[in-house]
Scaffold this active site. Sequence first.
Site, PDB file in Angstrom:
ATOM      1  N   TYR A 145     -32.834   3.117  -2.454  1.00 32.12           N
ATOM      2  CA  TYR A 145     -32.329   1.802  -2.833  1.00 32.12           C
ATOM      3  C   TYR A 145     -32.900   1.430  -4.198  1.00 32.12           C
ATOM      4  CZ  TYR A 145     -31.422  -3.249  -2.754  1.00 32.12           C
ATOM      5  OH  TYR A 145     -31.004  -4.520  -3.056  1.00 32.12           O
ATOM      6  N   ASP A 239     -38.106   5.172  -9.957  1.00 32.65           N
ATOM      7  CA  ASP A 239     -38.067   3.783  -9.510  1.00 32.65           C
ATOM      8  C   ASP A 239     -39.290   3.551  -8.631  1.00 32.65           C
ATOM      9  OD1 ASP A 239     -37.675   1.302  -8.487  1.00 32.65           O
ATOM     10  OD2 ASP A 239     -35.645   1.668  -7.713  1.00 32.65           O
ATOM     11  N   LYS A 267     -42.227  -5.889  -7.382  1.00 32.93           N
ATOM     12  CA  LYS A 267     -43.054  -6.214  -6.201  1.00 32.93           C
ATOM     13  C   LYS A 267     -44.526  -6.481  -6.546  1.00 32.93           C
ATOM     14  CE  LYS A 267     -39.556  -4.680  -3.087  1.00 32.93           C
ATOM     15  NZ  LYS A 267     -38.600  -3.613  -3.082  1.00 32.93           N
TER      16      LYS A 267
HETATM   17  C1  LIG Z   1     -37.142  -3.698  -3.717  1.00 31.45           C
HETATM   18  C2  LIG Z   1     -36.656  -2.591  -4.549  1.00 31.45           C
HETATM   19  C3  LIG Z   1     -35.757  -2.789  -5.607  1.00 31.45           C
HETATM   20  C4  LIG Z   1     -35.114  -4.112  -5.869  1.00 31.45           C
HETATM   21  O1  LIG Z   1     -36.042  -5.088  -6.213  1.00 31.45           O
HETATM   22  P1  LIG Z   1     -35.621  -6.645  -6.047  1.00 31.45           P
HETATM   23  O2  LIG Z   1     -36.807  -7.367  -6.588  1.00 31.45           O
HETATM   24  O3  LIG Z   1     -35.386  -6.840  -4.593  1.00 31.45           O
HETATM   25  O4  LIG Z   1     -34.400  -6.855  -6.843  1.00 31.45           O
HETATM   26  C5  LIG Z   1     -35.442  -1.715  -6.400  1.00 31.45           C
HETATM   27  N1  LIG Z   1     -35.953  -0.499  -6.177  1.00 31.45           N
HETATM   28  C6  LIG Z   1     -36.816  -0.267  -5.162  1.00 31.45           C
HETATM   29  C7  LIG Z   1     -37.363   1.108  -4.971  1.00 31.45           C
HETATM   30  C8  LIG Z   1     -37.181  -1.282  -4.303  1.00 31.45           C
HETATM   31  O5  LIG Z   1     -37.983  -1.032  -3.281  1.00 31.45           O
END
Ligand SMILES: *Cc1c(COP(=O)(O)O)cnc(C)c1O
Length: 428
Positions: A145, A239, A267
């Site tokens: 994701y 990511d 995060k």
């Molecule tokens: C949570 C997450 C996102 C998206 O971040 P948001 O702050 O929810 O937009 C993108 N990539 C990874 C790997 C994530 O865990």
Amino acid sequence: MLTTTKSEEAFNRAKEVIPGGVDSPVRAFKSVGGTPIFIKDAKGAYLNDIDGNKYIDFVQSWGPLIFGHCDKDIETAVIDATKKGLSFGAPTEVETELASEICSMFDSMDKVRFVSSGTEAVMSAIRLARGFTKRDDIVKFEGCYHGHSDSLLVQAGSGAVTFGTPSSPGVPADLTKHTLLAKYNDIESVKKCFENSSDISCIIIEPIAGNMGLVPADEEFLKALREICDANSALLIFDEVMSGFRASLKGAQGISSVKPDIVTLGKVIGGGMPVGAFGARGEIMDELSPDGPIYQAGTLSGNPIAMNAGLASLKKLKSSPKLYEELEKKAKKLMAGFKDVAVSANIPLQVDVRGSMFGFYFNDNGVKNFDDALTSDTDRFAIFHQKMLQNGVYFACSQFETGFISTAISDEMIDEVIEIAQKVFKEL
Ligand SMILES: *Cc1c(COP(=O)(O)O)cnc(C)c1O
């Protein structure tokens, strides 16, 4: 049984004015049944709901709160910053300070730009990769994701070939045809993408996948991705919005020797405030506006409150060298405990840990990719989730999420949770 009448009423009211009653779909508890609990406040390791119930929190706002709720240092940094003004839309020194901290930690970054969410960070990183390479296609992996931007909301096409189809109405197929899907930990599927397209700008991967449950990439696989990118002049994007400052201080890059071209963060770097970031070596970052032609912007980007929260978190993380070791020890203790009670209850369970991240699947076999993850017993997970919740333990409401340990969670709390799990597993 817990009483959750007030949460149920609050959810009903919310549903009248907010789609599904939530501002992010996973919060709705759809995959585990029941209704979401509404939070009144939280402290340290615990969440308090509006019915007066207390839960030990393994979600931690989906990752950011590595120091638990209401950490004093972060709270102080936020309150101090608040008194100086909420936002200026003009540069502040704290942005430079946080950027310097981050760049000094990651070999892969000379420069970093801040945004307000992980979605934005990844969306911008993809644009940067496309603009830099002057190519349109991207390779992503099933089960990873990367936020909800158009190019990344893609599922496997029906044909043998891997061109993606939109996984949501509203995403044009004209766009997702540029997103090629490959299988996690399967280099042959990546090679196929490169055979099918000579226009690949980048491969984007969660080097420690946390959005299909916890599935770390094999080191050999990451090395092979690096090689295939180099051979084709494509960029490799890690990511690390979730794994950054979670799997280790440097995320997956503190564990693997493979160096990406672009990194996305989120995060934990916001310490609970909305922050995302993307960074790369100077040559790539200098293509961004205003120095370069690739446009990217944000009214609240580098917001001073968020920057101060992030800086306070990072400083705290860096100042305790044993922190990740200790968090990992607790995560391993929890997962070993779960494994034990599963074995004695005769329930198949797969567990894994990376730093403060942990994952478990109700599955007979090890999980290497999304297809494997999907063979897990989600009905059993739903019952597990409900029963743990009723016993005051708050896990993410899906089999396909990662759990988190914060510094506020003690060994005694973990013993207590294992004891509860022992009872619950017997009833599964
Ligand atoms: C949570 C997450 C996102 C998206 O971040 P948001 O702050 O929810 O937009 C993108 N990539 C990874 C790997 C994530 O865990």
